[in-house]
Motif scaffolding. Structure first.
Motif, short mmCIF file in Angstrom:
data_model
loop_
_atom_site.label_atom_id
_atom_site.label_comp_id
_atom_site.label_asym_id
_atom_site.label_seq_id
_atom_site.Cartn_x
_atom_site.Cartn_y
_atom_site.Cartn_z
N GLU A 133 0.80 -0.99 -0.06
CA GLU A 133 -0.14 -0.20 -0.20
C GLU A 133 1.04 0.53 -0.03
O GLU A 133 2.01 0.82 0.50
CB GLU A 133 -1.07 0.00 1.22
N ILE A 134 0.21 1.76 -0.88
CA ILE A 134 0.68 3.67 -0.85
C ILE A 134 0.23 5.04 -0.17
O ILE A 134 -0.81 4.45 -0.22
CB ILE A 134 1.79 3.42 -1.72
N ASP A 135 0.31 6.02 -0.17
CA ASP A 135 -0.05 7.18 0.48
C ASP A 135 -0.88 8.07 -1.50
O ASP A 135 -0.17 7.51 -2.07
CB ASP A 135 0.43 8.11 0.86
N ASP A 136 -2.06 7.90 -1.16
CA ASP A 136 -3.09 8.04 -1.94
C ASP A 136 -2.31 9.52 -2.33
O ASP A 136 -2.69 10.58 -2.37
CB ASP A 136 -4.35 8.22 -1.84
N PRO A 137 -1.81 9.51 -3.92
CA PRO A 137 -1.70 10.94 -4.74
C PRO A 137 -2.51 11.88 -4.26
O PRO A 137 -2.58 13.32 -4.56
CB PRO A 137 -0.59 10.88 -5.29
N LYS A 138 -3.82 11.58 -4.10
CA LYS A 138 -4.69 12.56 -4.83
C LYS A 138 -6.04 13.09 -3.38
O LYS A 138 -6.28 13.91 -3.39
CB LYS A 138 -5.91 11.38 -4.81
N ASP A 139 -5.41 12.38 -2.20
CA ASP A 139 -6.24 12.48 -1.09
C ASP A 139 -5.90 14.28 0.09
O ASP A 139 -3.91 13.89 0.18
CB ASP A 139 -5.59 11.41 0.08
N THR A 140 -5.38 14.77 0.19
CA THR A 140 -5.26 15.80 0.26
C THR A 140 -6.49 16.74 2.15
O THR A 140 -7.64 16.03 2.52
CB THR A 140 -5.95 17.61 -0.26
N LYS A 141 -5.41 16.89 3.10
CA LYS A 141 -6.68 17.47 4.19
C LYS A 141 -7.46 18.32 4.45
O LYS A 141 -7.67 19.46 3.76
CB LYS A 141 -4.86 17.54 4.80
N ASN B 193 -5.65 20.23 23.83
CA ASN B 193 -6.82 21.07 23.04
C ASN B 193 -8.13 19.72 22.54
O ASN B 193 -7.87 19.01 22.01
CB ASN B 193 -6.15 21.17 21.47
N PRO B 194 -9.13 20.34 23.05
CA PRO B 194 -10.25 19.05 22.96
C PRO B 194 -10.88 18.83 21.68
O PRO B 194 -11.38 17.65 21.51
CB PRO B 194 -11.60 20.13 24.01
N ASN B 195 -10.26 20.00 20.65
CA ASN B 195 -10.16 19.58 19.01
C ASN B 195 -9.47 18.77 18.16
O ASN B 195 -9.58 18.65 17.32
CB ASN B 195 -10.88 20.88 18.09
N TYR B 196 -8.66 18.05 18.54
CA TYR B 196 -7.19 17.52 18.28
C TYR B 196 -7.89 16.64 17.98
O TYR B 196 -8.62 15.01 18.33
CB TYR B 196 -6.41 16.68 19.37
N GLN B 197 -7.43 16.28 16.30
CA GLN B 197 -7.81 14.79 15.68
C GLN B 197 -6.61 14.29 15.31
O GLN B 197 -7.17 13.28 14.69
CB GLN B 197 -8.47 15.65 14.89
N GLY B 198 -5.81 14.98 15.82
CA GLY B 198 -4.27 13.88 15.47
C GLY B 198 -3.89 14.36 14.44
O GLY B 198 -3.90 15.38 13.16
N VAL B 199 -2.06 13.68 13.86
CA VAL B 199 -1.75 14.33 12.67
C VAL B 199 -2.32 13.81 11.54
O VAL B 199 -1.97 12.59 11.97
CB VAL B 199 -0.20 14.00 11.95
N TRP B 200 -2.51 14.67 10.49
CA TRP B 200 -3.22 14.15 9.06
C TRP B 200 -2.71 13.21 8.94
O TRP B 200 -0.98 13.79 8.47
CB TRP B 200 -4.16 15.06 8.73
N SER B 201 -2.61 12.39 7.80
CA SER B 201 -2.24 11.39 6.50
C SER B 201 -3.20 10.92 5.73
O SER B 201 -4.34 10.54 6.18
CB SER B 201 -1.22 10.53 7.14
N PRO B 202 -2.85 11.12 4.19
CA PRO B 202 -3.47 10.56 3.39
C PRO B 202 -4.14 9.19 3.58
O PRO B 202 -3.11 8.36 4.29
CB PRO B 202 -2.99 10.73 2.53
N ARG B 203 -5.39 8.93 3.35
CA ARG B 203 -5.13 7.72 3.08
C ARG B 203 -4.22 6.65 2.07
O ARG B 203 -4.16 7.54 1.37
CB ARG B 203 -6.61 7.16 2.81
N LYS B 204 -4.26 5.12 2.39
CA LYS B 204 -3.38 4.61 1.89
C LYS B 204 -4.69 3.75 0.51
O LYS B 204 -6.10 2.97 0.75
CB LYS B 204 -3.05 2.75 2.99
N ILE B 205 -3.78 3.55 -0.74
CA ILE B 205 -4.63 2.57 -1.27
C ILE B 205 -3.39 1.53 -2.15
O ILE B 205 -1.81 1.43 -1.67
CB ILE B 205 -4.67 3.70 -2.35
N GLN B 206 -3.93 0.55 -2.85
CA GLN B 206 -2.99 -0.16 -3.10
C GLN B 206 -1.98 -0.06 -4.13
O GLN B 206 -2.23 1.03 -4.84
CB GLN B 206 -4.14 -1.43 -3.64
N ASN B 207 -0.92 -0.49 -4.09
CA ASN B 207 0.04 0.00 -4.80
C ASN B 207 0.10 -0.59 -6.24
O ASN B 207 0.28 -1.69 -6.20
CB ASN B 207 1.25 -0.28 -3.86
#
Length: 478
Positions: free
Chosen positions: A181-189, A296-310
């Protein structure tokens, strides 16, 4: 041998030092130039169910500043032309030493072909854990050996000692097999994604006594101008001895001014020029006020792009089966000349390589060992490069000798020394027996002896006993 389009900058000659009679090698002669030479094998080497052993010798006869001494196993292809061998000629394996500055390397690089798109990618084996400085500087011939096995394991040797080993599947960079799996290059934060773990407390209020305008440094109120300070004297004055150069052109160079020198009047004074009060840290300084941080009560964590099949994923479990090769070549650039190469060997048997090494590199090693200076000569040579070693040598030798003299040398005594031997022991035993007999005689003669005799006996006994006691104490003391 084939000499490509690069100029011929090598020769076949003997070693400069530790020569083996009749033995010659290939020597790179020029510095700061490209070198290339290659030779075909009797037949292409095909990777099958047998090991590959690559072995050759290198001697950096003048040391090396920056350059390589690695070999390339050139890939088998219809377009391979050794007359046009250059740095972009495809190879299967590159192996050998390389150095520039303080970066000491032993390369093992192989080109792996992707079964998906057919592209080749270089894979670099992990660096050896051994310190390689010595092989680049000792001006001795060293033996480099690479062993590849069908189980994908590899091992590198220098002078028949292992310096690095691993697996083609796990110990090379980048890995042979790409991730599934790799990061989806089309996914954005998302714009509203909150990655702040801490935020300023919105309820915090700046204290009333917090002065943000207070300076960090203030004049020292306890400081006083030293007595004798020359306020009217400048710290620097024009040099009275300076003269304008004869070739000074004021139109071109501007108005000439003598250089500034320290004011002689200030040498005996605590200082010259305007006196300024020294500054100290302001005890009231607090700086700009900031609200304390809270979770931060609204903390969502460090964002990372979703994974897709390589899409380029594949799994090659036999990277050992590389592209076949049919030539061995040297394609080098070096800032150091007189690099010596000898005894290139390609085989499938490590024992064959060891026997070959014993008959070739082993002889060079014996000659070098026979010509090495003794221990004292080596110490002297080391001290020539590092004079401070003489102090270490002196302490190493002088300190034990001094301690031995201090603790082991006999102390001077006023009494004459005694000699302890068997005869002395017998004499001491005899004196003890005589002492016991003399102590018994007065008791036996008490009933018959007169007062005068008793007095004489007592005097004799006291004198004799005193001498014997002195002798006895002396023996015990010794």
């Amino acid at each position: 041998m084939h000499f490509p389009s690069y100029p011929v900058l090598s020769s076949v000659e003997a070693l400069k030092e530790n020569r083996v009679p009749g033995d010659l090698g290939l020597v790179l002669k020029s510095r700061a130039k490209h070198h290339a030479i290659a030779a075909l094998l009797n037949k292409p080497y095909v990777f099958e169910d047998r090991p590959l052993v690559v072995q050759y010798e290198v001697n950096f006869q003048d040391g090396i500043d920056c350059g390589g001494a690695y070999i390339k196993l050139l890939s088998d292809s219809p377009s391979l032309d050794l007359e046009q061998f250059h740095d972009r000629t495809p190879y299967t394996i590159m192996f050998g030493p390389d150095k520039c500055g303080e970066d000491y390397k032993l390369h093992f690089i192989f080109r792996h072909k992707s079964p998906i798109n057919g592209d080749f990618e270089e894979k670099h084996a992990k660096r050896p854990d051994t310190d390689l400085r010595k092989v680049y500087s000792d001006k001795k011939t060293h033996l480099y050996t690479l062993v590849l096995n069908p189980d994908n394991s590899y091992e590198m040797f220098i002078d028949q000692s292992s310096v690095s080993k691993g697996s083609l599947l796990t110990d090379v960079v980048p890995p042979v097999n790409p991730p599934k799996e790799i990061d989806d290059p089309k996914d954005t934060k998302p714009e509203d994604w909150d990655e702040r773990a801490k935020i300023p407390d919105p309820e915090a209020v700046k204290p009333d006594d917090w002065d943000e305008d207070a300076p960090a440094m203030v004049p020292d109120p306890t400081a006083m101008k030293p007595e004798g300070w020359l306020d009217d004297e400048p710290e620097f004055v024009p040099d009275p001895t300076a003269e304008k150069p004869e070739d000074w052109d004021e139109e071109m160079d501007g108005e000439w001014e003598p250089p500034q020198v320290s004011n002689p009047a200030c040498q005996t004074a605590p200082g010259c020029g305007e006196w300024k009060t020294p500054v100290i840290n302001n005890p009231k300084y607090k700086g700009k006020w900031k609200a304390p941080l809270i979770d931060n009560p609204n903390y969502q964590g460090v964002w990372s792009p979703r994974k897709i099949q390589n899409p380029d994923y594949f799994e090659d479990l036999e990277p050992y089966k590389m592209a076949s090769f049919k030539a061995v070549g040297l394609e080098l650039w070096s800032m150091t000349s007189d690099i010596y190469f000898d005894n290139f060997l390609i085989t499938a048997d490590k024992e064959v390589a060891d026997r070959w090494a014993a008959d070739s590199w082993g002889l060079k090693k014996l000659v070098a060992s026979a010509n090495e200076p003794g221990v004292f000569s080596q110490l002297a040579l080391a001290a020539e490069e590092r004079p401070w070693l003489w102090v270490v040598y002196a302490l190493t030798v002088g300190l034990p000798v001094g301690l031995a003299v201090l603790f082991c040398w006999p102390k001077v005594s006023q009494n004459p020394p005694r000699t302890c031997n068997t005869a002395g022991d017998e004499s001491l035993e005899q004196d003890r027996e005589e002492e016991e007999e003399e102590e018994e005689e007065p008791s036996k003669s008490n009933d018959t002896a007169s007062d005068d005799e008793m007095k004489d006996a007592d005097e004799g006994l006291q004198g004799s006993g005193h001498k014997q006691a002195v002798r006895k104490r002396g023996v015990r003391k010794d």
